[in-house]
Write an enzyme that holds these catalytic residues in place. Structure first.
Site, PDB file in Angstrom:
ATOM      1  N   GLU A   1       0.811  -1.225   0.000  1.00 12.93           N
ATOM      2  CA  GLU A   1       0.000   0.000   0.000  1.00 12.93           C
ATOM      3  C   GLU A   1       0.844   1.275   0.000  1.00 12.93           C
ATOM      4  O   GLU A   1       0.868   2.028   0.985  1.00 12.93           O
ATOM      5  CB  GLU A   1      -0.986  -0.010   1.172  1.00 12.93           C
ATOM      6  CG  GLU A   1      -1.993  -1.142   1.078  1.00 12.93           C
ATOM      7  CD  GLU A   1      -3.191  -0.963   2.010  1.00 12.93           C
ATOM      8  OE1 GLU A   1      -3.031  -0.373   3.078  1.00 12.93           O
ATOM      9  OE2 GLU A   1      -4.277  -1.437   1.657  1.00 12.93           O
TER      10      GLU A   1
ATOM     11  N   GLU B   1      -6.750  -7.937  -0.789  1.00 18.27           N
ATOM     12  CA  GLU B   1      -7.350  -8.008   0.545  1.00 18.27           C
ATOM     13  C   GLU B   1      -8.835  -7.701   0.400  1.00 18.27           C
ATOM     14  O   GLU B   1      -9.211  -6.611   0.002  1.00 18.27           O
ATOM     15  CB  GLU B   1      -6.715  -6.972   1.484  1.00 18.27           C
ATOM     16  CG  GLU B   1      -5.209  -7.127   1.618  1.00 18.27           C
ATOM     17  CD  GLU B   1      -4.563  -6.050   2.494  1.00 18.27           C
ATOM     18  OE1 GLU B   1      -5.303  -5.290   3.148  1.00 18.27           O
ATOM     19  OE2 GLU B   1      -3.334  -5.963   2.499  1.00 18.27           O
TER      20      GLU B   1
HETATM   21  C1  GLA Z   1      -4.584  -2.559   4.661  1.00 15.31           C
HETATM   22  C2  GLA Z   1      -3.263  -3.254   4.822  1.00 15.31           C
HETATM   23  C3  GLA Z   1      -3.335  -4.462   5.703  1.00 15.31           C
HETATM   24  C4  GLA Z   1      -4.198  -4.188   6.902  1.00 15.31           C
HETATM   25  C5  GLA Z   1      -5.550  -3.711   6.469  1.00 15.31           C
HETATM   26  C6  GLA Z   1      -6.494  -3.440   7.614  1.00 15.31           C
HETATM   27  O1  GLA Z   1      -5.335  -3.035   3.639  1.00 15.31           O
HETATM   28  O2  GLA Z   1      -2.666  -3.606   3.612  1.00 15.31           O
HETATM   29  O3  GLA Z   1      -2.036  -4.785   6.111  1.00 15.31           O
HETATM   30  O4  GLA Z   1      -3.578  -3.207   7.674  1.00 15.31           O
HETATM   31  O5  GLA Z   1      -5.394  -2.511   5.772  1.00 15.31           O
HETATM   32  O6  GLA Z   1      -6.212  -2.250   8.280  1.00 15.31           O
END
Ligand code: GLA
Ligand code: GLA
Length: 702
Positions: free
Chosen positions: A151, A315
């Site tokens: 991210e 995710e």
């Molecule tokens: C993001 C991150 C994960 C986790 C989620 C939930 O998507 O990539 O590592 O932290 O948020 O907060």
């Protein structure tokens, strides 16, 4: 770039953190994943200290054992490079790698993403860990691909370390060549900001009056942050390409100050997104009139699809989301997780992983729930994910490579987004109008794309669409205006809102009548304009002068004057001293038309234009759907029914998604096969609360 997956099945899986659990649990975890028809896990993206516990000494034992176990159970692995979380030894020894806030506070070890993209030392250490991991795992039979970092620009998307100031200076030297050109671009003669030596030039810094830097400097700063993030990612992408050419390269997340389109085109096989529809319940969207809530996530997914028509959801929300001190989301109700999974797939996901297998029992995310609870016993979320696994094992292959079908696009561009974060005279309008249009379209079952206009955008990219809605492009380059003129001349429809076309790419105002570069296309000029706020009473407009059609003319009013015989007044202002003057116009331009709507859009205004244009849903004559059900269709990638590589296209599938808890009543006007149940639907059909139907689309020749 096309999705490069050798797999001939829909890969469904989950994010897994072997380093957070006792090793004795792994086998049971992987076995249960396979029972749920999962086939892929992502791991390692935060585990730098496991791989390199001290500088220059590398250990792979833990992940070797975890990956071998995953492989024994038939699972594929996506490996994250761990550079989002530098080890404590690293930041202690090389504090220059740390990020610094605008105010000058150094961000320390203790959360994540506390590094900067510019430090040569950090780039060197990231290269080394990436190289070591790639060398070690390039031939591992389970590994199918890599996620770079995690991210980019999440947590913080601003960078003010010493290394960033230096890198910005070189970036500017490259861009402008001379200080004279820089001074001109930044309008530095205004308030005596002229620079006489490069060492005087910085990223924006604190000034009297809280955070009011030079706007042209700030726009360049955002362009720099984006370029810098991409060049940081490129270091790793190049290493992975060189050492692990058989494995794909991606990265996840969609965050500010980053041109994810360019990053994907230049570095990645495809883009990955992290989809958490419950965020829509903790934003201001909760206060909107008739909010779409989790359905509004489809607009985000449409933006993702503009980057990669087929993408991975790295995710997918699999339970209530929460951090200890912020983000407190309700638990998905039974069926919602499954609904959100199909929402992602309907919008173009060709691979999907839930976040995460089991809720963490320590750390900031003890409330960011995984599929499994802390107790690790069967629960309803595990059962729901297993249902999805079973369904996708039967029908998932059908979608691979097919493309979301849309004849309408909501247009955006990075320059206006970045400029608009600071410029309140257009920035806030873009989001509001884009959302209003999306609501009006989706509630009428008119599928839409998001399209980012970029320097690389060509007429062919626009020709896919019958209509483009480009709400408030304050910045408009001459080339962009010309491209839109060509598109409309050929028969396309473009819809603009207020504040269109008056700034150049530096953010200077054109010394031309508004709408500046869009004036020719629209056949009008803006006689005068005003904000509608504060002491100014709300204003209204009426369509074709019909008093019964009065609607608000929200937030900003451009008072229009017709400049061309081909332009027609569609609505006039109905209040204030400019009552009776044109508010909405339509200009016939070649075979197409350009609309100018003088205010900020709302759903009712968009609905009226949809009606006037006679836009029809693909559901027309096939089925009757209530507003609460979303329609999405995935079909062949190209207009001729083939995929981009020339092979026969994937069969068409229509997705019906019910976001409401109560059942929806549908009517099928033609017999239609539902793919999950195998049933043929005809006449009245009830779709259960949070239910999903997958339909064989009539265009599907099978
Ligand atoms: C993001 C991150 C994960 C986790 C989620 C939930 O998507 O990539 O590592 O932290 O948020 O907060
Ligand atoms: C003050 C200043 C001017 C100008 C105006 C508008 O009057 O003296 O230079 O900045 O405010 O902001």
């Amino acid at each position: 770039m096309a999705m490069r997956l050798e797999e001939d099945r829909f890969l469904l899986g989950v994010c897994y953190y072997p380093e957070q659990w006792n090793e004795t649990m792994w086998d049971d975890d992987f076995r249960r994943m396979r029972e749920m028809n999962f086939s892929v896990v992502r791991m390692a993206e935060f585990a730098w200290s496991i791989f390199e516990p001290e500088e220059g000494s590398f250990r792979f034992g833990l992940f070797d054992r975890a990956m071998d176990a995953a492989h024994r159970h038939g699972l594929k692995v996506i490996l994250g490079t761990p550079t989002a979380t530098p080890p404590a030894w690293l930041t202690a020894k090389y504090p220059e790698v740390l990020n610094v806030t605008f105010e000058g506070v150094v961000l320390q070890h203790g959360l994540r993403r506390h590094y900067n993209y510019s430090s040569p030392k950090y780039r060197e250490l990231c290269s080394r860990i990436t190289r070591e991991m790639a060398l070690h795992y390039k031939d591992h039979p389970a590994v199918i691909g890599w996620q770079i970092d995690n991210e980019f620009n999440c947590e913080i998307s601003e960078f003010y370390s010493e290394a960033d100031h230096l890198a910005f200076r070189s970036w500017l030297q490259e861009k402008y060549g001379s200080l004279d050109r820089l001074n001109e671009a930044w309008g530095a003669v205004f308030w005596n900001q002229t620079y006489s030596g490069w060492e005087q030039v910085h990223l924006t810094r604190p000034t009297p009056s809280p955070r009011q830097p030079n706007p042209h400097q700030l726009l360049d700063e955002k362009r720099f942050i984006s370029d810098n993030a991409i060049s940081f990612a490129k270091v790793q992408a190049d290493i992975l390409r060189e050492l692990a050419p058989k494995q794909f390269v991606t990265t996840n997340g969609l965050f500010g100050h980053l041109d994810s389109h360019r990053m994907t085109d230049e570095l990645l096989d495809f883009f990955s997104y992290d989809s958490y529809p419950q965020f829509s319940t903790i934003t201001e969207r909760e206060q909107e009139e008739s909010p779409l809530l989790d359905r509004s996530w489809s607009l985000n997914l449409s933006a993702v699809r503009s980057i990669s028509p087929n993408f991975c959801v790295m995710e997918q929300q699999s339970g209530p989301g929460g951090w200890v001190n912020r983000m407190d989301m309700p638990s998905p109700k039974p069926g919602q997780m499954r609904l959100w999974t199909y929402q992602s797939i309907a919008h173009g996901a060709d691979m999907l992983l839930y976040f995460r297998w089991r809720t963490a029992v320590f750390g900031n995310e003890i409330y960011w729930h995984g599929i499994n609870d802390y107790h690790n016993r069967p629960n309803r979320r595990v059962r729901e994910a297993a249902q999805v696994g079973e369904e996708l094992s039967r029908v998932g292959k059908r979608f691979l490579g097919s493309r979301f079908q849309a004849e309408i696009a909501i247009v955006r561009d990075y320059e206006n987004e970045w400029d608009g974060e600071y410029d309140v005279w257009h920035g806030p309008f873009g989001w509001e109008s884009g959302t209003a249009w999306f609501k009006a379209l989706t509630r009428r079952h008119l599928p839409s794309d998001v399209l980012y206009l970029r320097e690389t955008t060509r007429l062919d990219d626009l020709r896919r669409y019958r209509m483009l809605v480009y709400p408030h492009p304050a910045i408009m380059r001459r080339e962009t205006a010309e491209l839109l003129e060509q598109y409309v001349a050929e028969g396309g429809v473009v819809i603009f809102g207020c504040r269109t076309g008056y700034k150049d790419e530096r953010g200077h105002c054109y010394m031309e009548p508004f709408p500046g570069k869009a004036a020719k296309l629209c056949g009008i000029s803006v006689e005068e304009f005003t904000m509608v706020k504060g002491t100014r009473a709300p204003t209204f407009l009426t369509w074709n002068g019909d008093p019964g059609s009065r609607i608000p003319a929200l937030r900003f009013n451009d008072v229009l004057a017709v400049e061309s015989d081909t332009a027609e007044v569609m609505a006039v202002y109905a209040s204030d001293y400019y009552a009776g003057k044109p508010a909405v116009t339509r200009n016939r331009f070649g075979a197409g038309e350009a609309w100018y709507y003088g205010a900020v859009f709302h759903e009712q205004a968009a609905a009226r234009i949809i009606e006037l244009l006679g836009l029809r849903s693909p559901a027309n004559g096939w089925m009757k759907l209530p507003e609460s059900v979303e329609l999405a269709i995935r079909g062949s990638a190209e207009a001729n029914g083939n995929d981009s590589d020339g092979r026969p296209g994937a069969p068409a599938t229509a997705f019906l998604l019910n976001y409401e808890e109560k059942p929806a009543k549908l009517t099928f006007l033609r017999p239609t096969e539902e793919l999950l149940s195998g049933q043929v639907l005809q006449g009245e059909v009830e779709l259960e609360g949070f239910g999903v139907l997958l339909l064989r689309s009539p265009e599907d020749g099978e």
